[in-house]
Design a protein around this motif. Structure first.
Motif, PDB file in Angstrom:
ATOM      1  N   VAL A   1       0.831  -1.205   0.000  1.00 18.95           N
ATOM      2  CA  VAL A   1       0.000   0.000   0.000  1.00 18.95           C
ATOM      3  C   VAL A   1       0.867   1.257   0.000  1.00 18.95           C
ATOM      4  N   SER A   2       0.367   2.284  -0.691  1.00 24.15           N
ATOM      5  CA  SER A   2       0.917   3.634  -0.616  1.00 24.15           C
ATOM      6  C   SER A   2      -0.074   4.483   0.180  1.00 24.15           C
ATOM      7  N   THR A   3       0.420   5.202   1.155  1.00 21.82           N
ATOM      8  CA  THR A   3      -0.481   5.996   1.998  1.00 21.82           C
ATOM      9  C   THR A   3       0.249   7.232   2.499  1.00 21.82           C
ATOM     10  N   SER A   4      -0.462   8.074   3.244  1.00 19.36           N
ATOM     11  CA  SER A   4       0.165   9.303   3.731  1.00 19.36           C
ATOM     12  C   SER A   4      -0.435   9.704   5.068  1.00 19.36           C
ATOM     13  N   VAL A   5       0.376  10.396   5.857  1.00 22.13           N
ATOM     14  CA  VAL A   5      -0.093  10.949   7.124  1.00 22.13           C
ATOM     15  C   VAL A   5      -0.492  12.400   6.894  1.00 22.13           C
ATOM     16  N   PRO A   6      -1.452  12.906   7.660  1.00 26.90           N
ATOM     17  CA  PRO A   6      -1.888  14.300   7.464  1.00 26.90           C
ATOM     18  C   PRO A   6      -0.774  15.291   7.767  1.00 26.90           C
ATOM     19  N   MET A   7      -0.855  16.426   7.094  1.00 28.42           N
ATOM     20  CA  MET A   7       0.129  17.489   7.286  1.00 28.42           C
ATOM     21  C   MET A   7       0.199  17.919   8.750  1.00 28.42           C
ATOM     22  N   ARG A   8      -0.952  17.920   9.442  1.00 28.35           N
ATOM     23  CA  ARG A   8      -0.984  18.409  10.825  1.00 28.35           C
ATOM     24  C   ARG A   8      -0.171  17.529  11.766  1.00 28.35           C
ATOM     25  N   GLU A   9       0.129  16.285  11.343  1.00 31.24           N
ATOM     26  CA  GLU A   9       0.900  15.369  12.182  1.00 31.24           C
ATOM     27  C   GLU A   9       2.390  15.442  11.887  1.00 31.24           C
ATOM     28  N   SER A  10       2.794  16.380  11.036  1.00 26.03           N
ATOM     29  CA  SER A  10       4.169  16.404  10.557  1.00 26.03           C
ATOM     30  C   SER A  10       4.854  17.725  10.868  1.00 26.03           C
ATOM     31  N   VAL A  11       6.160  17.665  10.880  1.00 21.90           N
ATOM     32  CA  VAL A  11       6.995  18.858  11.012  1.00 21.90           C
ATOM     33  C   VAL A  11       7.867  18.939   9.768  1.00 21.90           C
ATOM     34  N   ILE A  12       7.821  20.088   9.080  1.00 24.24           N
ATOM     35  CA  ILE A  12       8.605  20.284   7.868  1.00 24.24           C
ATOM     36  C   ILE A  12       9.440  21.546   8.038  1.00 24.24           C
ATOM     37  N   ARG A  13      10.731  21.421   7.795  1.00 24.25           N
ATOM     38  CA  ARG A  13      11.625  22.558   7.938  1.00 24.25           C
ATOM     39  C   ARG A  13      12.629  22.591   6.781  1.00 24.25           C
ATOM     40  N   LEU A  14      12.996  23.795   6.352  1.00 25.24           N
ATOM     41  CA  LEU A  14      14.068  23.976   5.380  1.00 25.24           C
ATOM     42  C   LEU A  14      15.337  24.350   6.134  1.00 25.24           C
ATOM     43  N   ILE A  15      16.403  23.585   5.905  1.00 26.47           N
ATOM     44  CA  ILE A  15      17.650  23.784   6.629  1.00 26.47           C
ATOM     45  C   ILE A  15      18.776  24.072   5.635  1.00 26.47           C
ATOM     46  N   PRO A  16      19.423  25.234   5.724  1.00 24.66           N
ATOM     47  CA  PRO A  16      20.562  25.525   4.842  1.00 24.66           C
ATOM     48  C   PRO A  16      21.847  24.914   5.402  1.00 24.66           C
ATOM     49  N   LEU A  17      22.575  24.201   4.562  1.00 22.08           N
ATOM     50  CA  LEU A  17      23.837  23.591   4.967  1.00 22.08           C
ATOM     51  C   LEU A  17      24.926  23.973   3.971  1.00 22.08           C
ATOM     52  N   PRO A  18      26.197  23.929   4.383  1.00 20.67           N
ATOM     53  CA  PRO A  18      27.288  24.250   3.458  1.00 20.67           C
ATOM     54  C   PRO A  18      27.237  23.370   2.209  1.00 20.67           C
ATOM     55  N   ALA A  19      27.387  23.991   1.040  1.00 24.13           N
ATOM     56  CA  ALA A  19      27.230  23.278  -0.225  1.00 24.13           C
ATOM     57  C   ALA A  19      28.314  22.236  -0.449  1.00 24.13           C
ATOM     58  N   GLU A  20      29.477  22.394   0.214  1.00 18.93           N
ATOM     59  CA  GLU A  20      30.592  21.471  -0.042  1.00 18.93           C
ATOM     60  C   GLU A  20      30.437  20.128   0.669  1.00 18.93           C
ATOM     61  N   LEU A  21      29.429  19.966   1.520  1.00 20.16           N
ATOM     62  CA  LEU A  21      29.245  18.697   2.225  1.00 20.16           C
ATOM     63  C   LEU A  21      28.834  17.595   1.257  1.00 20.16           C
TER      64      LEU A  21
ATOM     65  N   ASP B   1      27.773  29.757  -0.617  1.00 21.66           N
ATOM     66  CA  ASP B   1      26.899  28.781  -1.259  1.00 21.66           C
ATOM     67  C   ASP B   1      26.363  27.798  -0.223  1.00 21.66           C
ATOM     68  N   LYS B   2      25.060  27.606  -0.246  1.00 20.75           N
ATOM     69  CA  LYS B   2      24.407  26.673   0.674  1.00 20.75           C
ATOM     70  C   LYS B   2      23.495  25.741  -0.124  1.00 20.75           C
ATOM     71  N   VAL B   3      23.286  24.561   0.425  1.00 18.03           N
ATOM     72  CA  VAL B   3      22.300  23.654  -0.147  1.00 18.03           C
ATOM     73  C   VAL B   3      21.101  23.616   0.792  1.00 18.03           C
ATOM     74  N   GLN B   4      19.920  23.778   0.235  1.00 17.38           N
ATOM     75  CA  GLN B   4      18.701  23.710   1.038  1.00 17.38           C
ATOM     76  C   GLN B   4      18.307  22.243   1.222  1.00 17.38           C
ATOM     77  N   VAL B   5      18.096  21.855   2.462  1.00 20.21           N
ATOM     78  CA  VAL B   5      17.680  20.488   2.772  1.00 20.21           C
ATOM     79  C   VAL B   5      16.302  20.549   3.434  1.00 20.21           C
ATOM     80  N   MET B   6      15.360  19.794   2.884  1.00 17.80           N
ATOM     81  CA  MET B   6      14.031  19.739   3.482  1.00 17.80           C
ATOM     82  C   MET B   6      13.975  18.592   4.474  1.00 17.80           C
ATOM     83  N   LEU B   7      13.641  18.925   5.704  1.00 20.45           N
ATOM     84  CA  LEU B   7      13.501  17.936   6.768  1.00 20.45           C
ATOM     85  C   LEU B   7      12.022  17.662   6.994  1.00 20.45           C
ATOM     86  N   ALA B   8      11.644  16.391   7.038  1.00 15.57           N
ATOM     87  CA  ALA B   8      10.260  15.996   7.321  1.00 15.57           C
ATOM     88  C   ALA B   8      10.282  14.988   8.459  1.00 15.57           C
TER      89      ALA B   8
END
Length: 208
Positions: free
Chosen positions: A81-101, A143-150
């Motif tokens: 099965v493919s399924t999903s949890v509601p947005m309200r149950e989740s934490v989403i953040r954008l985190i900038p990190l050094p691009a050379e990593l 230069d930074k890379v944006q990382v999406m955390l869920a």
């Protein structure tokens, strides 16, 4: 969610997509012919009282049996099965990190350091996944890379996995509902220029 999330349509076999809601469950099965996906089956079932409380699953066994019965009644055969949890149950953040990593360094930094700074819960109580996005230049010219955390609390993730175990299904895709909606309409979104703003409204019974 790390190690529990897979790509959509990740493997061969009979799969089905199921949306769990406090009022009803929606079940869809797609069929792929060449590069074209078509809707093979679509059905739903009303959810009786006592299975959800304040939007959360409190009776996985009964919900799992409802799913199993609905699949059987509609002659839908599926193993995963493919399924999903509601947005309200989740934490989403954008985190900038050094691009050379490199990828290993990003993984270590996100999971072992940065996640704890951005989450409202203890790190051991959540399932986490992340995705590297675009390169950006910050105000200092670096230069930074944006990382999406869920992240979702493990008790929520576990309730979904347990429900589908009772239904006789293995979970192959477990993601956040808003991401699923965006992926569904991504081709339409590409019609807009990068500087244009697009507002998406997902109207549901218990949340919008």
């Amino acid at each position: 969610m790390l190690n529990r999330l897979k790509n959509l349509f990740p493997q061969r076999g009979s799969g089905v997509a199921i949306e769990l809601g406090s009022e009803r469950i929606n079940i869809a099965q797609l069929q792929k012919k060449g590069a074209v996906l078509t809707l093979k089956q679509l059905c739903f079932a009303e959810v009786p009282e006592g299975i959800f409380e304040e939007g959360r699953i409190i009776n996985p066994q009964e919900l799992g049996e409802l799913i199993r019965t609905t699949l059987a009644d509609n002659k839908i055969k599926a193993t995963h099965v493919s399924t999903s949890v509601p947005m309200r149950e989740s934490v989403i953040r954008l985190i900038p990190l050094p691009a050379e990593l490199n990828d290993r360094e990003v993984r270590d930094l996100i999971l072992n350091h940065e996640a704890a700074l951005y989450l409202p819960y203890p790190r051991e109580e959540v399932d986490i996944d992340y995705q590297k996005l675009d390169l950006v230049t910050d105000d200092d010219g670096l230069d930074k890379v944006q990382v999406m955390l869920a992240a979702t609390r493990k008790e929520v993730t576990d309730s979904y996995i347990e429900t589908f175990q009772y239904a006789g299904l293995s979970v192959k895709v477990l993601e956040i509902s808003s991401f699923a909606v965006l992926r569904t309409i991504k081709e339409q979104l590409r019609q807009f220029a990068p500087q244009e703003a697009v507002v998406l409204i997902d109207i549901e019974f218990d949340c919008t």
